[in-house]
Design an enzyme around this catalytic site. Structure first.
Site, PDB file in Angstrom:
ATOM      1  N   ASP A 237     -13.833   1.124  -6.348  1.00 36.26           N
ATOM      2  CA  ASP A 237     -15.185   0.672  -6.697  1.00 36.26           C
ATOM      3  C   ASP A 237     -16.255   1.336  -5.829  1.00 36.26           C
ATOM      4  O   ASP A 237     -17.115   0.659  -5.254  1.00 36.26           O
ATOM      5  CB  ASP A 237     -15.298  -0.848  -6.564  1.00 36.26           C
ATOM      6  CG  ASP A 237     -14.193  -1.593  -7.274  1.00 36.26           C
ATOM      7  OD1 ASP A 237     -13.730  -1.091  -8.314  1.00 36.26           O
ATOM      8  OD2 ASP A 237     -13.804  -2.675  -6.815  1.00 36.26           O
TER       9      ASP A 237
ATOM     10  N   GLU B 118     -18.986  -3.723 -17.302  1.00 43.29           N
ATOM     11  CA  GLU B 118     -19.193  -4.219 -15.936  1.00 43.29           C
ATOM     12  C   GLU B 118     -19.680  -3.090 -15.035  1.00 43.29           C
ATOM     13  O   GLU B 118     -19.945  -1.976 -15.494  1.00 43.29           O
ATOM     14  CB  GLU B 118     -17.891  -4.815 -15.386  1.00 43.29           C
ATOM     15  CG  GLU B 118     -16.735  -3.840 -15.364  1.00 43.29           C
ATOM     16  CD  GLU B 118     -15.409  -4.482 -14.965  1.00 43.29           C
ATOM     17  OE1 GLU B 118     -15.418  -5.635 -14.499  1.00 43.29           O
ATOM     18  OE2 GLU B 118     -14.367  -3.823 -15.128  1.00 43.29           O
TER      19      GLU B 118
END
Length: 567
Positions: free
Chosen positions: A67, A241
């Protein structure tokens, strides 16, 4: 150290004392001392693909660094990653050229910022975003901490290398928040959230809020759904997302991950004339994915997505993103790593260069950049070794704890690093007196010398591999029937099994080692540093992979001690 930081440290230690320690750990002279730690990786992909002078290896951060988010201030780039239940949390990296990276600390490094003492290894801190606001010369790190009652939160600083503020709680639902600073100084937060009515499995929305920089609060009533569902709605896209907003040539771009973090992972992009939409998707989505490719290709990189882009000093754009390097059985023990690719933004929409074809393990250096990976404090890439004799009196940033700060149980002594054993066993969802490194290669070895004389069967110290509390293996010294024993214990799901044991005679330090070739793990010990004795034969390490164990983290290897051994 000022009074504020002294109070924080004392409070943190007291907190760990109350929930981490237990049993009869004895006196410091009884605690294990570890020394001569050596981690070495040797993957065929790097051996078969040696670097030329104008090349560097991808991934740029090996091991479980998923991430990624990146920002730039002048000549400096800063990058952060998810850290889950690791303490300290949210590693912070710095570079001036996007190739050579140093870790300069962590954004969450004290108990007032990070409460993961009772959470699973794949819970804790998710999907941070780092941004620089030129209007107040402040850096912001915004994330979701799904533990400790934090939820969505933000910390800020004038200098990412000198510590971050206490958390600012952000009162909205959902995950993966990102902050955007417009040219007029206004700020906006964008995040993933649930729809008012779910129309299919994985249906999510992207929501936008105005944010008051002066008060560090959301502006009430400004929340607005700017994307409902994702791209190609007739195909029921799932898990839109990790949103980020960028502004280029007067237009606003919204870039998101889509398809979940597994085999369908991808990156998609939208454009709008206004920050709050309406947003129109690119007709060429996805702009980054590996999901359509031949599963039999060589040197596979999979699950590519969850990206963030930045404009380089050369005027070109670059994107960091997560991906995995699966082994020949399709499993990932290393976890999700950070990769980088150039981004072509010469047209309306950005596209990752070579992001839709099989990715290569090497990349061309940007013009004028010299590869210094592994030199002068820059993190190494490819095949490398990491050694630590703990002579520097400060832990390398790559060492982390699980659910608690290593500073609460380690001390530097003559001859190495002493660990004060907690009363928690490694199978418990509690703070562990263990120091961890991320597994960074498919083929690796990890060894350490331990000077330790256990007093009872409750005492154990040694080395360990762990993916979660139900996927772990420990090679350690303990007592059994009055004898000092080397024991190899595996925990798989809810079952604990002794795979092998051997008596140790004498009081000299013992060398403990694990060697892994893919999923074949072998554990051994030596009492003279030369002759090694295998314990437990060959162990199938597949249970340490995300594929088998589940969750979001890769395997970690480390130094472990407990006064509450229940094996």
């Amino acid at each position: 150290m000022d009074f504020k930081h002294l109070f924080v440290c004392v409070a943190g230690c007291l907190a760990v004392t109350s929930y981490g320690k237990g049993g009869d750990a004895g006196k410091p002279k009884d605690w294990p001392v570890f020394s001569s730690v050596v981690y070495e990786g040797n993957d065929a992909v790097f051996t078969k693909n040696p670097l030329r002078k104008d090349e560097f290896y991808n991934p740029i951060l090996q091991g479980c660094y998923p991430d990624p988010s990146i920002c730039r201030r002048g000549d400096d780039y800063y990058l952060v990653c998810s850290s889950f239940a690791m303490f300290p949390g949210v590693p912070v990296f710095h570079s001036t050229d996007l190739v050579n990276w140093r870790q300069v600390g962590h954004a969450l490094d004290r108990p007032s910022q990070l409460k993961v003492h009772d959470t699973g290894t794949s819970n804790g801190v998710y999907a941070p975003t780092i941004r620089y606001n030129p209007h107040n010369e402040m850096f912001y790190m915004i994330t979701t901490q799904v533990s400790g009652g934090f939820g969505n939160m933000m910390v800020k600083t004038k200098n990412p290398e000198e510590g971050w503020s206490d958390p600012i709680k952000l009162h909205f639902n959902g995950i993966d928040p990102s902050i955007f600073f417009d040219d007029d100084g206004k700020a906006y937060i964008v995040h993933n959230d649930g729809p008012k009515k779910s129309l299919w499995k994985g249906h999510r929305v992207i929501k936008l809020w105005e944010y008051d920089v002066e008060t560090d609060k959301l502006v009430p009533g400004t929340d607005k759904v700017i994307v409902d569902g994702g791209t190609k709605l007739d195909k029921h896209p799932f898990w839109i997302e990790a949103p980020h907003i960028y502004k280029k040539d007067g237009k606003y771009y919204l870039m998101c991950a889509e398809g979940g973090t597994g085999e369908y992972h991808s990156e998609v992009v939208f454009v709008s004339d206004k920050v709050d939409g309406p947003y129109v998707e690119s007709p060429n989505n996805p702009i980054l994915t590996q999901r359509y490719l031949n599963p039999m290709r060589e040197n596979k990189i999979e699950h590519a997505g969850h990206s963030d882009v930045v404009e380089g000093k050369d005027g070109k754009w670059y994107g960091v993103f997560l991906g995995i390097r699966p082994n020949e059985k399709g499993h990932s023990l290393i976890g999700r790593e950070t990769f980088i690719l150039p981004v072509d933004w010469s047209g309306t929409f950005p596209v990752f260069e070579n992001g839709l074809i099989p990715m290569e393990p090497k990349q061309k250096m940007p013009a004028g950049v010299e590869n210094k990976q592994g030199e002068d404090g820059y993190l190494p890439c490819g095949n490398f070794s990491f050694t630590d004799d703990f002579a520097g009196k400060a832990l390398d940033n790559r060492w982390v704890g699980i659910r608690c700060n290593p500073e609460d149980f380690v001390s530097f002594v003559q001859g190495g690093l002493r660990i004060e054993p907690f009363g928690a066993d490694i199978s418990e969802k509690k703070p562990l007196s263990a120091l961890w490194l991320r597994q960074m290669h498919g083929n690796f070895s990890f060894g350490a010398t331990v000077d330790y004389r256990p007093r009872s069967e409750s005492d154990l110290a040694g080395i360990a591999c762990m993916q979660n509390r139900n996927a772990q293996i420990v090679l350690g010294l303990t007592k059994k029937d009055g004898r000092t024993m080397i024991t190899l214990v595996r925990r798989l799901k809810d079952k604990t099994e002794i795979l092998g044991e051997s008596e140790i005679v004498g009081k000299r330090p013992v060398r403990l080692q694990v060697e892994a070739q893919g999923e074949d793990f072998r554990f051994s010990y030596s009492t003279d540093g030369h002759v090694y004795h295998n314990v437990g034969g060959k162990v199938d390490g597949a249970f340490l992979s995300t594929t088998v164990a589940g969750g979001f983290v890769g395997n970690v290897v480390g130094l472990y001690a407990t006064s509450g051994n229940n094996r």
